[in-house]
Every structure is written in structure tokens, then in C-alpha cells.
Design a protein around this motif. Structure first.
Motif, PDB file in Angstrom:
ATOM      1  N   SER A  51       1.487 -21.915   4.046  1.00  0.00           N
ATOM      2  CA  SER A  51       2.070 -21.697   2.725  1.00  0.00           C
ATOM      3  C   SER A  51       2.404 -20.228   2.505  1.00  0.00           C
ATOM      4  O   SER A  51       1.825 -19.351   3.153  1.00  0.00           O
ATOM      5  CB  SER A  51       1.112 -22.194   1.642  1.00  0.00           C
ATOM      6  N   ASN A  54       2.321 -15.533  -1.351  1.00  0.00           N
ATOM      7  CA  ASN A  54       2.502 -15.511  -2.794  1.00  0.00           C
ATOM      8  C   ASN A  54       2.988 -16.896  -3.205  1.00  0.00           C
ATOM      9  O   ASN A  54       4.167 -17.218  -3.071  1.00  0.00           O
ATOM     10  CB  ASN A  54       3.514 -14.432  -3.188  1.00  0.00           C
ATOM     11  N   GLU A  55       2.084 -17.725  -3.712  1.00  0.00           N
ATOM     12  CA  GLU A  55       2.417 -19.115  -4.040  1.00  0.00           C
ATOM     13  C   GLU A  55       3.521 -19.229  -5.083  1.00  0.00           C
ATOM     14  O   GLU A  55       4.227 -20.235  -5.129  1.00  0.00           O
ATOM     15  CB  GLU A  55       1.164 -19.865  -4.504  1.00  0.00           C
ATOM     16  N   ALA A  56       3.702 -18.204  -5.895  1.00  0.00           N
ATOM     17  CA  ALA A  56       4.754 -18.228  -6.908  1.00  0.00           C
ATOM     18  C   ALA A  56       6.145 -18.233  -6.271  1.00  0.00           C
ATOM     19  O   ALA A  56       7.120 -18.620  -6.907  1.00  0.00           O
ATOM     20  CB  ALA A  56       4.612 -17.036  -7.843  1.00  0.00           C
ATOM     21  N   GLN A  57       6.235 -17.824  -5.008  1.00  0.00           N
ATOM     22  CA  GLN A  57       7.519 -17.795  -4.306  1.00  0.00           C
ATOM     23  C   GLN A  57       7.894 -19.145  -3.702  1.00  0.00           C
ATOM     24  O   GLN A  57       9.018 -19.323  -3.259  1.00  0.00           O
ATOM     25  CB  GLN A  57       7.500 -16.748  -3.193  1.00  0.00           C
ATOM     26  N   GLN A  58       6.976 -20.095  -3.687  1.00  0.00           N
ATOM     27  CA  GLN A  58       7.254 -21.394  -3.080  1.00  0.00           C
ATOM     28  C   GLN A  58       8.321 -22.134  -3.864  1.00  0.00           C
ATOM     29  O   GLN A  58       8.202 -22.343  -5.059  1.00  0.00           O
ATOM     30  CB  GLN A  58       5.996 -22.256  -2.998  1.00  0.00           C
ATOM     31  N   SER A  59       9.377 -22.550  -3.148  1.00  0.00           N
ATOM     32  CA  SER A  59      10.424 -23.326  -3.812  1.00  0.00           C
ATOM     33  C   SER A  59      10.779 -24.587  -3.036  1.00  0.00           C
ATOM     34  O   SER A  59      11.740 -25.266  -3.366  1.00  0.00           O
ATOM     35  CB  SER A  59      11.677 -22.465  -4.006  1.00  0.00           C
ATOM     36  N   TYR A  88       9.788 -19.050   1.666  1.00  0.00           N
ATOM     37  CA  TYR A  88       9.649 -19.728   0.375  1.00  0.00           C
ATOM     38  C   TYR A  88       9.244 -21.191   0.544  1.00  0.00           C
ATOM     39  O   TYR A  88       9.040 -21.897  -0.432  1.00  0.00           O
ATOM     40  CB  TYR A  88      10.970 -19.648  -0.396  1.00  0.00           C
ATOM     41  N   LYS A  90       6.658 -24.244   1.915  1.00  0.00           N
ATOM     42  CA  LYS A  90       5.289 -24.602   2.275  1.00  0.00           C
ATOM     43  C   LYS A  90       5.387 -25.760   3.254  1.00  0.00           C
ATOM     44  O   LYS A  90       6.214 -26.661   3.082  1.00  0.00           O
ATOM     45  CB  LYS A  90       4.521 -25.045   1.025  1.00  0.00           C
ATOM     46  N   THR A 147       2.076 -28.316  -8.320  1.00  0.00           N
ATOM     47  CA  THR A 147       2.982 -27.168  -8.380  1.00  0.00           C
ATOM     48  C   THR A 147       4.196 -27.392  -9.281  1.00  0.00           C
ATOM     49  O   THR A 147       4.910 -26.440  -9.578  1.00  0.00           O
ATOM     50  CB  THR A 147       3.516 -26.824  -6.972  1.00  0.00           C
TER      51      THR A 147
END
Length: 191
Positions: A51, A54-59, A88, A90, A147
Motif C-alpha cells: 500500500s 501515505n494512505e491518503a494518496q490511495q486512489s 497511488y 494499493k 476507505t
């Protein structure tokens, strides 16, 4: 991070990471090193997750299913490489349960479902496939719930038996859960 070999020195230098010695021919080449933008985690049940740091970057999400007799470890290097190019995304790599496979003389091995033969009619009764479909659907649903990632930003991918499972699962999802795509590597559609 980029790496370049230095002509004539037989040494490959990566910016502030490491030095590798080349023993064969000296050539100018470019290599991508694995990005430090991802984290690889292994769970007790055989699931590997790669992943974004920075999990906020996952799209997006890609679930990769391995082939007969393999485990999630067989595709972790692929997931890590893809994560270095697409930070971006996971990647979730589940491992199939160990169960007897009729086609392989009943030998227990990691298998998404039983395979009784290679002829066209053998894939009509895939004992255990519904259990594996439920595992994949649960992964997708949990990711959506945890998410807020929409299903149209998720993909299923697989090799061989894992490809068959991905295709079988993805094509049966309701329209509100339609995926971005299904990647099938050397697979087939079970009946």
C-alpha cells in the motif's frame, strides 16, 4: 529513483541508496529502483498488502490472485514493482487455502477450487469456487467500506487458476459494484 551504470567502471550507482558490482559486460543501462512510497505487509492468514506509505494518496486497488500451487509470495515482487510505478495504487494479494486437487492425484496444495481435469467439461463443476469468490468479494467490500474507494477504482487480476477466479468473480458482480477492469493472465472462464 534512477540508477545508471558508469561506462568502463563495472559499477552501478544508485543515488544515495547502494552500489552494485556488475560482473558481466559493461553497458549503459537505466534501472528503476523500488519506490520507498509503498509499504509491504504480511498477515498471518497469507494475505500480502502493498500500500502507499501515505494512505491518503490511495486512489485505486488491485487484487492479485495467484495460480494453482502458488501463494501470494509468488506475485509480491510484481505488486511491489507496479507500486513503484503507480504509487497511488494499493495491492492486495490473498493466498488460496490448501486443499486436495483431484487432477493432481488428490495432492493437497494451495488452490482456489478443485480442478478435476483439463478437458472442456471438467470446469463445469469447480468445487470450492464459491468460497473463493466470497473471499474476493469480502476483500473488495472491506476496502470500499474502510476507505470509501468506489468499485470503479478497483481491479481484479490473476494468473492461471487465479485469473479464472478473477474473471468468474468480476463478471458476476452487480452493476453498482462494477469494477474498473479484470486482468487475466493465462486464464479461462469456469462454467
Amino acid at each position: 529513483m534512477r540508477c545508471l551504470s558508469v561506462l568502463g567502471s563495472k559499477i552501478l550507482r544508485c543515488q544515495a541508496v547502494a552500489t552494485f558490482v556488475l560482473f558481466k559486460s559493461v553497458q549503459i543501462a537505466s534501472f528503476s529502483s523500488l519506490s520507498m512510497a509503498s509499504i509491504t505487509e504480511r498477515s498471518d492468514n497469507g494475505v500480502i498488502t502493498v500500500s502507499p506509505r501515505n494512505e491518503a494518496q490511495q486512489s485505486g486497488l488491485v487484487v492479485i490472485c495467484h495460480g494453482l500451487g502458488d501463494t501470494a509470495e509468488g506475485f509480491v515482487d510484481v505488486a511491489e514493482h507496479l507500486a513503484s510505478e503507480m504509487p497511488y495504487l494499493k495491492f492486495i494479494l490473498p493466498t488460496a487455502p490448501t486443499q486436495p486437487v483431484t487432477m493432481n492425484m488428490g495432492m493437497p496444495m494451495n488452490s482456489w477450487y478443485d480442478i478435476t481435469g483439463l478437458d472442456e467439461r471438467s470446469n463445469e463443476n469447480c468445487k470450492g469456487i464459491e468460497t473463493s469468490v466470497a473471499v474476493i468479494k469480502t476483500i473488495l467490500a472491506q476496502e470500499h467500506k474502510n476507505t470509501g474507494l468506489p468499485y470503479n477504482r478497483m481491479m481484479l487480476a490473476g494468473f492461471s487458476q487465479g485469473a479464472a477466479l478473477s474473471l468468474f468473480t468480476g463478471l458476476q458482480l452487480p452493476s453498482e459494484s462494477a469494477l474498473a477492469g479484470i486482468v487475466v493472465l493465462s486464464g479461462y472462464l469456469p462454467s
